[in-house]
Design an enzyme around this catalytic site. Structure first.
Site, PDB file in Angstrom:
ATOM      1  N   LEU A   1     -16.587  20.206   6.690  1.00 49.12           N
ATOM      2  CA  LEU A   1     -17.295  19.808   7.911  1.00 49.12           C
ATOM      3  C   LEU A   1     -16.321  19.528   9.046  1.00 49.12           C
ATOM      4  O   LEU A   1     -16.646  19.717  10.217  1.00 49.12           O
ATOM      5  CB  LEU A   1     -18.166  18.572   7.657  1.00 49.12           C
ATOM      6  CG  LEU A   1     -19.388  18.787   6.750  1.00 49.12           C
ATOM      7  CD1 LEU A   1     -20.111  17.476   6.519  1.00 49.12           C
ATOM      8  CD2 LEU A   1     -20.349  19.816   7.322  1.00 49.12           C
TER       9      LEU A   1
ATOM     10  N   ARG B   1     -22.365  29.425  19.250  1.00 48.47           N
ATOM     11  CA  ARG B   1     -21.283  28.602  18.703  1.00 48.47           C
ATOM     12  C   ARG B   1     -21.648  28.121  17.297  1.00 48.47           C
ATOM     13  O   ARG B   1     -20.796  28.100  16.406  1.00 48.47           O
ATOM     14  CB  ARG B   1     -20.975  27.439  19.661  1.00 48.47           C
ATOM     15  CG  ARG B   1     -19.592  26.840  19.486  1.00 48.47           C
ATOM     16  CD  ARG B   1     -19.578  25.710  18.472  1.00 48.47           C
ATOM     17  NE  ARG B   1     -20.623  24.780  18.795  1.00 48.47           N
ATOM     18  CZ  ARG B   1     -21.470  24.279  17.906  1.00 48.47           C
ATOM     19  NH1 ARG B   1     -21.378  24.570  16.633  1.00 48.47           N
ATOM     20  NH2 ARG B   1     -22.448  23.472  18.287  1.00 48.47           N
TER      21      ARG B   1
ATOM     22  N   ARG C   1     -16.880  20.420  12.915  1.00 47.27           N
ATOM     23  CA  ARG C   1     -16.971  19.324  13.889  1.00 47.27           C
ATOM     24  C   ARG C   1     -15.969  19.518  15.019  1.00 47.27           C
ATOM     25  O   ARG C   1     -16.249  19.207  16.173  1.00 47.27           O
ATOM     26  CB  ARG C   1     -16.710  17.982  13.183  1.00 47.27           C
ATOM     27  CG  ARG C   1     -17.844  17.592  12.276  1.00 47.27           C
ATOM     28  CD  ARG C   1     -17.495  16.423  11.379  1.00 47.27           C
ATOM     29  NE  ARG C   1     -18.654  16.061  10.582  1.00 47.27           N
ATOM     30  CZ  ARG C   1     -18.626  15.196   9.574  1.00 47.27           C
ATOM     31  NH1 ARG C   1     -17.495  14.621   9.226  1.00 47.27           N
ATOM     32  NH2 ARG C   1     -19.729  14.923   8.921  1.00 47.27           N
TER      33      ARG C   1
ATOM     34  N   GLN D   1     -25.177   9.973  48.326  1.00 52.10           N
ATOM     35  CA  GLN D   1     -24.257   9.233  47.446  1.00 52.10           C
ATOM     36  C   GLN D   1     -24.749   9.194  45.996  1.00 52.10           C
ATOM     37  O   GLN D   1     -23.959   9.298  45.057  1.00 52.10           O
ATOM     38  CB  GLN D   1     -24.070   7.812  47.971  1.00 52.10           C
ATOM     39  CG  GLN D   1     -23.271   7.776  49.266  1.00 52.10           C
ATOM     40  CD  GLN D   1     -23.129   6.381  49.823  1.00 52.10           C
ATOM     41  OE1 GLN D   1     -23.722   5.426  49.335  1.00 52.10           O
ATOM     42  NE2 GLN D   1     -22.346   6.244  50.874  1.00 52.10           N
TER      43      GLN D   1
ATOM     44  N   GLY E   1     -29.743  13.651   4.133  1.00 50.22           N
ATOM     45  CA  GLY E   1     -29.098  14.240   5.296  1.00 50.22           C
ATOM     46  C   GLY E   1     -27.771  13.550   5.564  1.00 50.22           C
ATOM     47  O   GLY E   1     -26.701  14.034   5.198  1.00 50.22           O
ATOM     48  N   SER E   2     -27.851  12.336   6.139  1.00 47.61           N
ATOM     49  CA  SER E   2     -26.622  11.587   6.429  1.00 47.61           C
ATOM     50  C   SER E   2     -25.901  11.161   5.148  1.00 47.61           C
ATOM     51  O   SER E   2     -24.713  10.866   5.185  1.00 47.61           O
ATOM     52  CB  SER E   2     -26.956  10.341   7.259  1.00 47.61           C
ATOM     53  OG  SER E   2     -27.505  10.725   8.491  1.00 47.61           O
TER      54      SER E   2
ATOM     55  N   PRO F   1     -33.874  17.866   1.808  1.00 47.81           N
ATOM     56  CA  PRO F   1     -34.969  17.177   2.508  1.00 47.81           C
ATOM     57  C   PRO F   1     -34.812  15.649   2.492  1.00 47.81           C
ATOM     58  O   PRO F   1     -35.092  14.988   3.494  1.00 47.81           O
ATOM     59  CB  PRO F   1     -36.220  17.613   1.736  1.00 47.81           C
ATOM     60  CG  PRO F   1     -35.844  18.925   1.118  1.00 47.81           C
ATOM     61  CD  PRO F   1     -34.372  18.854   0.837  1.00 47.81           C
TER      62      PRO F   1
ATOM     63  N   GLY G   1     -25.040  25.326   2.487  1.00 49.93           N
ATOM     64  CA  GLY G   1     -26.180  24.483   2.099  1.00 49.93           C
ATOM     65  C   GLY G   1     -25.740  23.153   1.522  1.00 49.93           C
ATOM     66  O   GLY G   1     -25.402  23.061   0.335  1.00 49.93           O
TER      67      GLY G   1
ATOM     68  N   GLU H   1     -23.893  18.105  11.661  1.00 49.32           N
ATOM     69  CA  GLU H   1     -22.458  17.888  11.377  1.00 49.32           C
ATOM     70  C   GLU H   1     -22.094  16.416  11.493  1.00 49.32           C
ATOM     71  O   GLU H   1     -21.015  16.061  11.970  1.00 49.32           O
ATOM     72  CB  GLU H   1     -21.584  18.699  12.334  1.00 49.32           C
ATOM     73  CG  GLU H   1     -21.873  20.168  12.352  1.00 49.32           C
ATOM     74  CD  GLU H   1     -21.368  20.876  11.124  1.00 49.32           C
ATOM     75  OE1 GLU H   1     -20.637  20.254  10.332  1.00 49.32           O
ATOM     76  OE2 GLU H   1     -21.732  22.047  10.943  1.00 49.32           O
TER      77      GLU H   1
HETATM   78  C1  LIG Z   1     -30.519  22.945  14.021  1.00 47.81           C
HETATM   79  C2  LIG Z   1     -29.871  22.308  12.816  1.00 47.81           C
HETATM   80  C3  LIG Z   1     -29.006  23.067  12.030  1.00 47.81           C
HETATM   81  C4  LIG Z   1     -28.436  22.523  10.884  1.00 47.81           C
HETATM   82  N1  LIG Z   1     -27.601  23.289  10.085  1.00 47.81           N
HETATM   83  C5  LIG Z   1     -27.166  22.802   8.889  1.00 47.81           C
HETATM   84  C6  LIG Z   1     -26.411  23.627   7.982  1.00 47.81           C
HETATM   85  O1  LIG Z   1     -26.087  24.792   8.289  1.00 47.81           O
HETATM   86  N2  LIG Z   1     -26.070  23.120   6.771  1.00 47.81           N
HETATM   87  C7  LIG Z   1     -26.408  21.856   6.380  1.00 47.81           C
HETATM   88  O2  LIG Z   1     -26.085  21.478   5.262  1.00 47.81           O
HETATM   89  N3  LIG Z   1     -27.108  21.038   7.228  1.00 47.81           N
HETATM   90  C8  LIG Z   1     -27.498  21.477   8.460  1.00 47.81           C
HETATM   91  N4  LIG Z   1     -28.225  20.670   9.311  1.00 47.81           N
HETATM   92  C9  LIG Z   1     -28.614  19.342   8.851  1.00 47.81           C
HETATM   93  C10 LIG Z   1     -27.868  18.201   9.567  1.00 47.81           C
HETATM   94  O3  LIG Z   1     -26.542  18.157   9.164  1.00 47.81           O
HETATM   95  C11 LIG Z   1     -28.649  16.907   9.260  1.00 47.81           C
HETATM   96  O4  LIG Z   1     -29.833  16.985  10.027  1.00 47.81           O
HETATM   97  C12 LIG Z   1     -27.854  15.657   9.595  1.00 47.81           C
HETATM   98  O5  LIG Z   1     -26.834  15.452   8.667  1.00 47.81           O
HETATM   99  C13 LIG Z   1     -28.757  14.402   9.617  1.00 47.81           C
HETATM  100  O6  LIG Z   1     -29.561  14.331   8.500  1.00 47.81           O
HETATM  101  P1  LIG Z   1     -31.134  14.067   8.661  1.00 47.81           P
HETATM  102  O7  LIG Z   1     -31.674  15.017   9.663  1.00 47.81           O
HETATM  103  O8  LIG Z   1     -31.719  14.098   7.288  1.00 47.81           O
HETATM  104  O9  LIG Z   1     -31.251  12.637   9.285  1.00 47.81           O
HETATM  105  P2  LIG Z   1     -31.161  11.162   8.493  1.00 47.81           P
HETATM  106  O10 LIG Z   1     -29.961  11.180   7.653  1.00 47.81           O
HETATM  107  O11 LIG Z   1     -32.495  10.994   7.823  1.00 47.81           O
HETATM  108  O12 LIG Z   1     -31.003  10.231   9.705  1.00 47.81           O
HETATM  109  C14 LIG Z   1     -32.095   9.860  10.561  1.00 47.81           C
HETATM  110  C15 LIG Z   1     -31.545   8.850  11.571  1.00 47.81           C
HETATM  111  O13 LIG Z   1     -31.090   7.682  10.891  1.00 47.81           O
HETATM  112  C16 LIG Z   1     -29.739   7.424  11.256  1.00 47.81           C
HETATM  113  N5  LIG Z   1     -29.012   6.877  10.104  1.00 47.81           N
HETATM  114  C17 LIG Z   1     -28.956   7.342   8.842  1.00 47.81           C
HETATM  115  N6  LIG Z   1     -28.177   6.552   8.090  1.00 47.81           N
HETATM  116  C18 LIG Z   1     -27.715   5.574   8.902  1.00 47.81           C
HETATM  117  C19 LIG Z   1     -26.850   4.453   8.724  1.00 47.81           C
HETATM  118  N7  LIG Z   1     -26.264   4.190   7.541  1.00 47.81           N
HETATM  119  N8  LIG Z   1     -26.615   3.653   9.794  1.00 47.81           N
HETATM  120  C20 LIG Z   1     -27.160   3.919  11.005  1.00 47.81           C
HETATM  121  N9  LIG Z   1     -27.986   4.947  11.236  1.00 47.81           N
HETATM  122  C21 LIG Z   1     -28.247   5.778  10.201  1.00 47.81           C
HETATM  123  C22 LIG Z   1     -29.166   8.774  11.662  1.00 47.81           C
HETATM  124  O14 LIG Z   1     -28.030   8.618  12.519  1.00 47.81           O
HETATM  125  C23 LIG Z   1     -30.368   9.396  12.364  1.00 47.81           C
HETATM  126  O15 LIG Z   1     -30.414   8.929  13.692  1.00 47.81           O
HETATM  127  C24 LIG Z   1     -28.748  21.181  10.513  1.00 47.81           C
HETATM  128  C25 LIG Z   1     -29.597  20.415  11.324  1.00 47.81           C
HETATM  129  C26 LIG Z   1     -30.148  20.961  12.470  1.00 47.81           C
HETATM  130  C27 LIG Z   1     -31.055  20.124  13.326  1.00 47.81           C
END
Ligand SMILES: Cc1cc2nc3c(=O)[nH]c(=O)nc-3n(C[C@H](O)[C@H](O)[C@H](O)COP(=O)(O)OP(=O)(O)OC[C@H]3O[C@@H](n4cnc5c(N)ncnc54)[C@H](O)[C@@H]3O)c2cc1C
Length: 387
Positions: A243, A94, A247, A283, A141-142, A138, A134, A367
């Site tokens: 996205l 998926r 999603r 149960q 992310g969020s 690093p 992309g 996502e």
């Molecule tokens: C297997 C896999 C495939 C992926 N494929 C793609 C892809 O094809 N293209 C792409 O661009 N990305 C991809 N990603 C990246 C994915 O979208 C990111 O991992 C995601 O957006 C989260 O970013 P991060 O891992 O840097 O976590 P962070 O942003 O560092 O977050 C870490 C934690 O902090 C929490 N957090 C962050 N900010 C806040 C806030 N303001 N309030 C409360 N909590 C918060 C988050 O919810 C999380 O629990 C992929 C990831 C994985 C694991």
């Protein structure tokens, strides 16, 4: 194990058109025949079953809801049901379809020039070309709006510098949609495999989505022609719009993983005897099964309703956030409960439950994490942004 029966406690089948059932049933048969028999081996060996890409293309699963360019043009509910069945096989399949169709092809469709669409969409629809998306870096992310990848204008080219992380299909892609900061703000670019200055490497050591390719992309003075910029993309809202497609597919797909876990747990509980009776008769076990069935049914209603609204052009991003957030959370909880019902057997890949459970940890994060979707909905109902 018995063949997949589906779960329909509310007669939702009656709400589906003949075409929607046909799409679902053909993907269901494909998954039963061609995915389930092989997926454990690929998962163990951390390999993606790339030979299935052309089969997914034959089934019209790349860019399924788009019209023209060789795309199937099915409606959102049929597409969602197809994604449900694919993820019942494994989240990797998926994910592949969501990235190829939902992220790469939809982006090209919405923001590409006619020449870019003609060049890439038919090949991507046929599975002859593979795409990746992309956005994540690093350190971002969020919060992708903080991205550091730069695109500098230089005559008739752009020069890209930066790193993208966790990119599905990154090291097997023929074309990467790359988001970078240019003079005018965040813009989208097409970078072809083999372009000097563009390299990729596989991210190893994953315990989740092991049958999916995940990569790091590096751009070092990577020169691309100006016509590779997506002319209609503008600012961070453009990748966020893309996205939404992916999603939506996750809202359905996660239910497929949940249904596989539910059925496995139900079948196991009926035949596993402890204290001289099947554990399904206790149960506390029934409570778990009932919780799973109820939450999956509620999730089906949510996904179905959002799908119908998408086809009417009414689905807002907050609805898609709610469907993704809720359905992945209940799917993961279903997988964990199913694992418990299977006892020690639940930790082995003789059953699909532990694989789905590990996969869903990624699905909950990518996502938009569960927390970020919570904040999107929170902002919508309070009018106050908490992020
Ligand atoms: C297997 C896999 C495939 C992926 N494929 C793609 C892809 O094809 N293209 C792409 O661009 N990305 C991809 N990603 C990246 C994915 O979208 C990111 O991992 C995601 O957006 C989260 O970013 P991060 O891992 O840097 O976590 P962070 O942003 O560092 O977050 C870490 C934690 O902090 C929490 N957090 C962050 N900010 C806040 C806030 N303001 N309030 C409360 N909590 C918060 C988050 O919810 C999380 O629990 C992929 C990831 C994985 C694991």
């Amino acid at each position: 194990m018995e063949p997949f029966r589906g779960l329909d406690l509310l007669g939702l089948e009656d709400l589906l058109s003949e075409e929607e059932r046909l799409v679902r049933d053909s993907v269901r048969t494909f998954v039963d025949r061609e995915v389930i028999p092989i997926i454990d081996e690929y998962y163990r060996e951390a390999r993606y079953p790339l030979h299935l890409a052309s089969r997914l293309a034959d089934l019209g699963l790349f860019g399924s809801t788009l019209h023209g360019y060789g795309c199937a043009g099915i409606n959102s509910v049929a597409y969602g049901l197809a994604m449900q069945e694919l993820e019942r096989g494994d989240s990797a399949l998926r994910s592949f379809a969501s990235v190829q169709g939902g992220l790469v092809m939809s982006t090209l469709y919405m923001f590409g020039s006619e020449a870019q669409k003609e060049r890439w969409l038919p090949a991507l629809a046929k599975g002859e070309a593979i795409g990746c998306f992309g956005l994540t870096e690093p350190d971002f992310g969020s919060n992708p709006a903080g991205m550091r990848t730069r695109a500098l204008e230089a005559g008739d080219s752009y020069i890209l510098d930066g790193t993208k992380m966790w990119i599905t299909n990154g090291h097997i892609a023929d074309v990467a949609v790359v988001w970078a900061r240019a003079k005018e703000g965040i813009q989208g670019f097409l970078v072809e495999r083999g372009t000097p200055g563009f390299s990729s490497r596989e991210i190893k050591g994953k315990f989740s989505l092991r049958a999916s390719c995940t990569s790091e992309l590096c751009f070092e003075e990577c020169r691309i022609p100006k016509e590779n910029r997506l002319p209609h993309a503008e600012g961070i809202k453009s990748p966020l719009m893309c996205l939404n497609h992916a999603r939506y597919s996750i809202a359905w797909g996660s239910l497929g993983a949940a249904m596989a876990c539910y059925q496995t747990a139900l079948d196991y509980a009926r035949q596993r005897v402890q204290f001289d009776r099947p554990i399904a008769g206790f149960q506390l076990v029934q409570e778990k099964l009932v919780w799973m069935a109820t939450e999956i049914t509620k999730g089906q209603l949510l996904a179905y309703h959002v799908g119908r609204r998408r086809d009417q052009g009414k689905a807002r991003h907050v609805e898609i956030s709610m469907a993704k957030m809720n359905n992945v959370a209940i799917a993961l909880e279903t997988a964990r409960s199913a694992r418990e019902i299977l006892g020690a057997s639940g930790i082995c890949d003789d059953y699909p439950v532990i694989r789905h459970m590990c996969n869903l940890e990624s699905v909950k994060t990518y996502e938009g994490t569960h927390q970020i979707h919570t904040l999107i909905i929170g902002q919508h109902i309070t009018g106050l942004s908490a992020f």
